[in-house]
Design an enzyme around this catalytic site. Structure first.
Site, short mmCIF file in Angstrom:
data_model
loop_
_atom_site.label_atom_id
_atom_site.label_comp_id
_atom_site.label_asym_id
_atom_site.label_seq_id
_atom_site.Cartn_x
_atom_site.Cartn_y
_atom_site.Cartn_z
N ASP A 208 19.97 26.71 -7.92
CA ASP A 208 20.95 25.54 -8.45
C ASP A 208 20.29 24.73 -9.45
O ASP A 208 19.08 24.17 -9.61
CB ASP A 208 20.86 24.83 -7.00
CG ASP A 208 21.92 23.61 -7.13
OD1 ASP A 208 22.18 23.06 -8.24
OD2 ASP A 208 22.35 23.14 -6.27
N LYS A 234 26.49 16.21 -15.13
CA LYS A 234 25.56 15.20 -15.09
C LYS A 234 25.15 15.35 -16.54
O LYS A 234 25.54 14.73 -17.49
CB LYS A 234 24.46 15.91 -14.30
CG LYS A 234 24.73 15.69 -12.75
CD LYS A 234 23.84 16.45 -11.86
CE LYS A 234 24.17 16.56 -10.34
NZ LYS A 234 24.25 15.29 -9.64
N ARG A 382 16.58 5.95 -8.16
CA ARG A 382 16.35 6.97 -9.22
C ARG A 382 17.06 6.54 -10.68
O ARG A 382 17.87 5.74 -10.88
CB ARG A 382 17.39 8.07 -8.73
CG ARG A 382 17.27 9.15 -7.52
CD ARG A 382 17.69 10.29 -7.63
NE ARG A 382 19.39 10.00 -8.10
CZ ARG A 382 20.21 10.95 -7.81
NH1 ARG A 382 20.11 12.24 -7.74
NH2 ARG A 382 21.62 10.62 -8.08
C1 LIG Z 1 21.33 19.97 -6.38
C2 LIG Z 1 22.95 19.82 -6.27
N1 LIG Z 1 23.54 20.71 -5.87
C3 LIG Z 1 24.97 20.70 -5.78
C4 LIG Z 1 25.48 19.06 -5.90
C5 LIG Z 1 26.95 19.15 -5.31
O1 LIG Z 1 27.72 19.44 -6.41
P1 LIG Z 1 29.57 19.44 -6.18
O2 LIG Z 1 29.76 18.13 -5.58
O3 LIG Z 1 29.77 19.61 -7.52
O4 LIG Z 1 29.98 20.36 -5.18
C6 LIG Z 1 24.61 18.24 -6.18
C7 LIG Z 1 25.10 17.01 -6.58
O5 LIG Z 1 24.60 15.93 -6.84
C8 LIG Z 1 23.49 18.28 -6.46
O6 LIG Z 1 22.62 17.38 -7.04
#
Ligand SMILES: Cc1ncc(COP(=O)(O)O)c(C=O)c1O
Length: 423
Positions: A208, A234, A382
């Protein structure tokens, strides 16, 4: 704001000199940021690049308003998920044809996690980490249930304070899903080394990259990883709700079978056949009609990345985070403010987390003074440092304002304790 630099070994003048010598400083002009704001939350939602509004307006009035349905062909709408994916590719060490834009990051994780699991039939374990962003854990729970048959698959979680990956890896592990840069602490995994370990156990590695893409150099092919997903709202600055991306290593694209088999992932979508046949390559990971308006905002934001070297971004990011941590150590120690982000540059992403009592109220007081970061329960403030629009002087000013808030205890005002739905 306090301009007293007596408590610091670094003064504001030095920061201004660093900005004057910064090759990325002119890029700040390519963003539209409100006056008087120091924006340290690009790790959550990136700032607005100039030109985005015009691009989206063009898509609405010209491509949609005038072109109407013709724009699926004439404006290249139909192939956007792949052509935009190809523009993300250089940011993550991917080749053209390896990246497909998707829906939310959560949906894309489901799409590729199922594909990864199916490549290791008979193995019954998924590894992730306790501190992972919760959506990853929730989505994996669904994968466990869905693919487990009579019994859900087993989940094993590693943690920064143990157990380690080596403790839980064995030949029953099918898939390992880790977030490269931790969303809370900013701790970064060694992508190449972790992937090597996972492959040694015969498992599939899925990264991820939500907090990595456009923040730190990423080399998925160099690390020989298998799958990856990430978001673009982001550090890429694609705008609220901009599409996620999926990366599938070219060597797996013939074999990998996505979870959701929608018509736009079919080999011949406009033949409208009754039976599904996967499209060749990464295209099979497409699902349905893409969100073109969000995609157009993202495309405009990528124009900036065409002109920027991520190696320079990383250099500046490390300078900014180092400066922030040094100033926090020197000026805020007396209030028990603790830096929880790794000091080792090789282990640090582009954000710094501070542990502090009453961090939520302190963050609200900071935001009111124009320094925007965020808060992650139970006790972390943060701060994200997006080097395209954050300066060294911003860092100095942010710490000075935080020091002032702690000195005057202005954060104790009751309005700062009131919680919004989003923290
Ligand atoms: C590491 C990580 N994965 C997934 C997500 C969630 O993504 P989404 O809301 O686009 O599904 C976030 C959201 O900040 C995240 O920090």
């Amino acid at each position: 704001m306090s301009t007293d630099a007596s408590a610091s070994t670094i003064d504001r003048e030095t920061c201004i000199e660093l900005d004057a010598a910064d090759p990325l400083a002119p890029i700040r002009e390519r963003f539209s940021l409100p006056e008087g704001v120091i924006y340290l939350d690009g790790n959550s939602l990136g700032a607005l690049p100039r030109g985005v509004a015009e691009r989206v307006q063009h898509v609405i009035t010209e491509e949609w308003g005038t072109g109407l349905i013709r724009s699926w062909n004439e404006a290249g709408w139909f192939t956007k998920p792949a052509t935009v994916g190809d523009r993300i590719a250089p940011l993550i060490g991917a080749a053209p044809g390896e990246v497909m834009m998707g829906d939310s990051t959560s949906a894309s994780l489901f799409q590729v996690a199922v594909a990864g699991m199916r490549m290791r039939p008979g193995r019954r374990v998924i590894i992730s980490e306790r501190g992972n962003f919760p959506t990853d854990l929730y989505v994996l729970e669904a994968v466990q249930e869905l693919l487990g048959g009579d019994e859900p698959l087993e989940r094993r979680l590693i943690a920064d304070n143990g157990p380690t990956l080596a403790d839980v890896l064995d030949d029953d592990v099918a898939l390992v899903v880790l977030t490269h840069v931790d969303y809370r602490t900013g701790r970064m995994h060694d992508m190449a080394e972790v992937t090597r370990q996972v492959h040694e156990a015969g498992a599939i590695m899925l990264w991820d990259l939500a907090h990595s893409v456009a923040a730190v150099p990423v080399d998925l092919n160099g690390a020989n990883a298998d799958f990856a997903i990430g978001c673009t709202y982001k550090y890429v600055n694609g705008g609220p709700g901009s599409p996620s991306f999926m990366w599938v290593a070219e060597r797996h694209q013939g074999e990998a079978r996505p979870a959701l088999t929608g018509w736009q992932g079919h080999a011949r979508p406009f033949d409208f056949e009754v039976d599904y046949e996967p499209a060749p390559g990464i295209t099979r990971f497409r699902v349905g009609t893409p969100q073109l308006l969000s995609m157009s905002a993202l495309e405009a934001s990528l124009d900036i990345w065409d002109d920027v070297d991520v190696a320079l971004v990383r250099e500046k990011s490390l300078r900014l985070t180092e400066l922030f941590m040094t100033l926090v150590d020197e000026r805020l120690g007396q209030w028990g403010v603790e830096v929880v982000t790794p000091r080792d540059p090789a282990r640090r992403g582009s954000q710094v987390a501070l542990r502090i009592d009453d961090g939520y109220a302190v963050m609200q007081a900071l935001i009111e003074r124009g320094v925007i970061g965020d808060f992650r329960a139970p006790d972390l403030m943060r701060f994200g440092f997006a080097p395209l629009y954050v300066s060294h002087a911003d860092v100095w000013d942010a710490v000075a304002i935080l020091e002032d808030i702690l000195t005057t205890e202005s954060w104790r005002e009751p309005r700062f304790a009131k919680r919004g739905a989003v923290t």
